[in-house]
Design an enzyme around this catalytic site. Structure first.
Site, PDB file in Angstrom:
ATOM      1  N   THR A  32      38.307  86.512   3.212  1.00 19.49           N
ATOM      2  CA  THR A  32      39.201  86.363   2.059  1.00 19.49           C
ATOM      3  C   THR A  32      38.386  86.251   0.771  1.00 19.49           C
ATOM      4  O   THR A  32      37.303  85.658   0.779  1.00 19.49           O
ATOM      5  CB  THR A  32      40.040  85.081   2.223  1.00 19.49           C
ATOM      6  OG1 THR A  32      40.826  85.202   3.403  1.00 19.49           O
ATOM      7  CG2 THR A  32      40.981  84.857   1.029  1.00 19.49           C
ATOM      8  N   GLY A  33      38.929  86.790  -0.316  1.00 18.24           N
ATOM      9  CA  GLY A  33      38.294  86.591  -1.627  1.00 18.24           C
ATOM     10  C   GLY A  33      38.061  87.910  -2.350  1.00 18.24           C
ATOM     11  O   GLY A  33      38.383  88.987  -1.847  1.00 18.24           O
ATOM     12  N   SER A  34      37.480  87.801  -3.531  1.00 15.53           N
ATOM     13  CA  SER A  34      37.307  89.000  -4.360  1.00 15.53           C
ATOM     14  C   SER A  34      36.256  89.946  -3.765  1.00 15.53           C
ATOM     15  O   SER A  34      36.375  91.168  -3.896  1.00 15.53           O
ATOM     16  CB  SER A  34      36.937  88.599  -5.789  1.00 15.53           C
ATOM     17  OG  SER A  34      35.771  87.797  -5.794  1.00 15.53           O
ATOM     18  N   GLU A  55      39.230  81.218   8.281  1.00 19.68           N
ATOM     19  CA  GLU A  55      37.916  81.880   8.211  1.00 19.68           C
ATOM     20  C   GLU A  55      36.994  81.318   9.290  1.00 19.68           C
ATOM     21  O   GLU A  55      36.281  82.065   9.975  1.00 19.68           O
ATOM     22  CB  GLU A  55      37.292  81.655   6.831  1.00 19.68           C
ATOM     23  CG  GLU A  55      38.044  82.399   5.729  1.00 19.68           C
ATOM     24  CD  GLU A  55      37.556  82.085   4.323  1.00 19.68           C
ATOM     25  OE1 GLU A  55      37.868  82.880   3.420  1.00 19.68           O
ATOM     26  OE2 GLU A  55      36.890  81.067   4.114  1.00 19.68           O
ATOM     27  N   GLY A  75      35.545  78.481   1.143  1.00 18.40           N
ATOM     28  CA  GLY A  75      36.848  77.870   0.949  1.00 18.40           C
ATOM     29  C   GLY A  75      37.282  77.782  -0.497  1.00 18.40           C
ATOM     30  O   GLY A  75      38.318  77.181  -0.800  1.00 18.40           O
ATOM     31  N   GLY A  76      36.501  78.407  -1.395  1.00 18.87           N
ATOM     32  CA  GLY A  76      36.936  78.452  -2.792  1.00 18.87           C
ATOM     33  C   GLY A  76      38.327  79.050  -2.929  1.00 18.87           C
ATOM     34  O   GLY A  76      39.105  78.665  -3.794  1.00 18.87           O
ATOM     35  N   ASP A 106      32.843  88.395   5.667  1.00 18.40           N
ATOM     36  CA  ASP A 106      33.469  87.463   4.729  1.00 18.40           C
ATOM     37  C   ASP A 106      32.490  87.096   3.609  1.00 18.40           C
ATOM     38  O   ASP A 106      31.275  87.290   3.746  1.00 18.40           O
ATOM     39  CB  ASP A 106      33.912  86.190   5.483  1.00 18.40           C
ATOM     40  CG  ASP A 106      34.945  85.377   4.695  1.00 18.40           C
ATOM     41  OD1 ASP A 106      35.312  85.777   3.566  1.00 18.40           O
ATOM     42  OD2 ASP A 106      35.390  84.341   5.227  1.00 18.40           O
ATOM     43  N   GLY A 107      33.018  86.603   2.530  1.00 17.75           N
ATOM     44  CA  GLY A 107      32.222  86.156   1.397  1.00 17.75           C
ATOM     45  C   GLY A 107      31.818  84.704   1.543  1.00 17.75           C
ATOM     46  O   GLY A 107      32.015  84.082   2.593  1.00 17.75           O
TER      47      GLY A 107
HETATM   48  C1  5RP Z   1      37.762  81.938   0.463  1.00 17.25           C
HETATM   49  C2  5RP Z   1      36.292  82.015   0.579  1.00 17.25           C
HETATM   50  C3  5RP Z   1      35.602  83.084  -0.165  1.00 17.25           C
HETATM   51  O1  5RP Z   1      34.813  83.810   0.727  1.00 17.25           O
HETATM   52  C4  5RP Z   1      34.734  82.482  -1.213  1.00 17.25           C
HETATM   53  O2  5RP Z   1      35.521  81.635  -2.036  1.00 17.25           O
HETATM   54  C5  5RP Z   1      34.054  83.551  -2.077  1.00 17.25           C
HETATM   55  O3  5RP Z   1      35.008  84.181  -2.857  1.00 17.25           O
HETATM   56  P1  5RP Z   1      34.670  85.417  -3.783  1.00 17.25           P
HETATM   57  O4  5RP Z   1      34.319  86.559  -2.890  1.00 17.25           O
HETATM   58  O5  5RP Z   1      35.943  85.640  -4.555  1.00 17.25           O
HETATM   59  O6  5RP Z   1      33.520  85.023  -4.677  1.00 17.25           O
HETATM   60  O7  5RP Z   1      35.657  81.241   1.265  1.00 17.25           O
HETATM   61  O8  5RP Z   1      38.301  80.834   1.128  1.00 17.25           O
END
Ligand code: 5RP
Length: 218
Positions: free
Chosen positions: A28-30, A103, A95-96, A81-82
Site C-alpha cells: 500500500t502507498g504512493s 501488510e 504503516g504511514g 511493498d513500500g
Molecule cells: C502503508 C505503508 C507504506 O508502505 C509506507 O507508508 C510508505 O508509503 P509511500 O510509498 O507512500 O511513501 O506502510 O501502510
C-alpha cells in the site's frame, strides 16, 4: 528528480522480481501505486494479486487485475511493498498509510519480500518516523499509557480508521536500537493488533530509487 520520480523508478525496477505466473502480494502507498501500474503491464502473465488494503485492491481492479482473498491462495511467492524507513538490515518501519496489519500478514505469508522506496527512506537507526501501532478502539487510552511507560510519545491519528475498523497511535520519540525486541514488546500490550516494525520478518531485498539509478540492498 522528485521523490515521486524516485519512487516510480524503484517500483518499475521491482517488476524484474516478478517471475511468478501465480499470485503477487501487493502493499500500500504512493510507491506501491506505481508498482500496481507497472504490474498492469504484465497482467497477462500472472493469475492475480493479494492486496494489503482496500485502496490497493481498488487500483488493482481498475487495471483489470484479479484480487484474491489471501485465504483462497496457497502460495504467495513475492510481496512488493513500500516503507517509511529501512535500516541497513532491511528491518522496516511501515504503516504511514495505516495498512500495517494486512501488510504484515502478507509479508509473513510471502516467500520473498521486495521493498521499494526512494533513497531517503534508508536510515542508520529506525524511529525518526513515528511508529504506527494499530489498536482496538476501546484499548486506545490504556495502550497509550503503556507506550508512555516504554518511553514513547503516542499520538492518536485523529479521524483515521483502518480497513480493520481499528485506530492508529503514532509513536514519536523512539530511537529503535533493538527493533526485534521492541516489535515483540509492543505486540504484547493487550489491545495492540500489531505495530509497524517489520523486524522479525524484514524485507529480503530493498530497491532504492536514486538520481544515479536504482540501488539494490540485500
Ligand atoms: C502503508 C505503508 C507504506 O508502505 C509506507 O507508508 C510508505 O508509503 P509511500 O510509498 O507512500 O511513501 O506502510 O501502510
Amino acid at each position: 528528480m522528485t521523490a515521486d520520480e524516485l519512487k516510480k523508478q524503484a517500483a518499475w525496477a521491482a517488476l524484474e522480481y516478478v517471475t511468478t505466473t501465480g499470485v503477487v502480494g501487493v502493499g500500500t502507498g504512493s510507491t506501491v501505486n506505481h508498482f500496481i501500474d507497472a504490474l498492469a503491464s504484465i497482467k497477462g502473465r500472472i493469475e492475480g494479486a493479494v492486496s494489503s488494503s482496500n485502496a490497493s485492491s481498488d487500483r488493482l481492479k481498475a487495471h483489470g487485475i484479479h484480487v484474491f482473498d489471501l485465504n483462497e491462495v496457497s502460495e504467495v511467492s513475492i510481496y512488493v511493498d513500500g516503507a517509511d524507513e529501512s535500516n541497513h538490515g532491511l528491518q522496516l518501519v511501515k504503516g504511514g498509510g495505516g495498512a500495517l496489519t494486512r501488510e504484515k500478514i502478507i509479508a509473513a505469508a510471502a516467500k520473498e519480500f521486495v521493498c521499494i522506496a526512494d533513497e531517503s527512506k534508508l536510515v542508520d537507526v529506525l524511529g525518526k518516523f513515528p511508529l504506527p501501532v494499530e489498536v482496538i478502539p476501546m484499548a486506545r487510552s490504556y495502550v497509550a499509557r503503556e507506550i508512555v511507560k516504554l518511553g514513547g510519545q503516542p499520538v492518536y491519528r485523529e479521524g483515521f480508521i483502518t480497513d480493520n475498523h481499528n485506530v492508529i497511535l503514532d509513536v514519536h520519540g523512539l530511537d529503535i536500537m533493538e527493533p526485534i525486541q521492541l516489535e515483540k514488546t509492543l505486540n504484547d500490550i493487550v489491545g495492540v493488533v500489531t505495530n509497524g516494525l517489520f523486524a522479525m520478518r524484514p524485507a529480503d531485498v530493498l530497491l532504492l530509487g536514486s538520481a544515479s539509478g536504482t540501488k539494490t540492498v540485500h
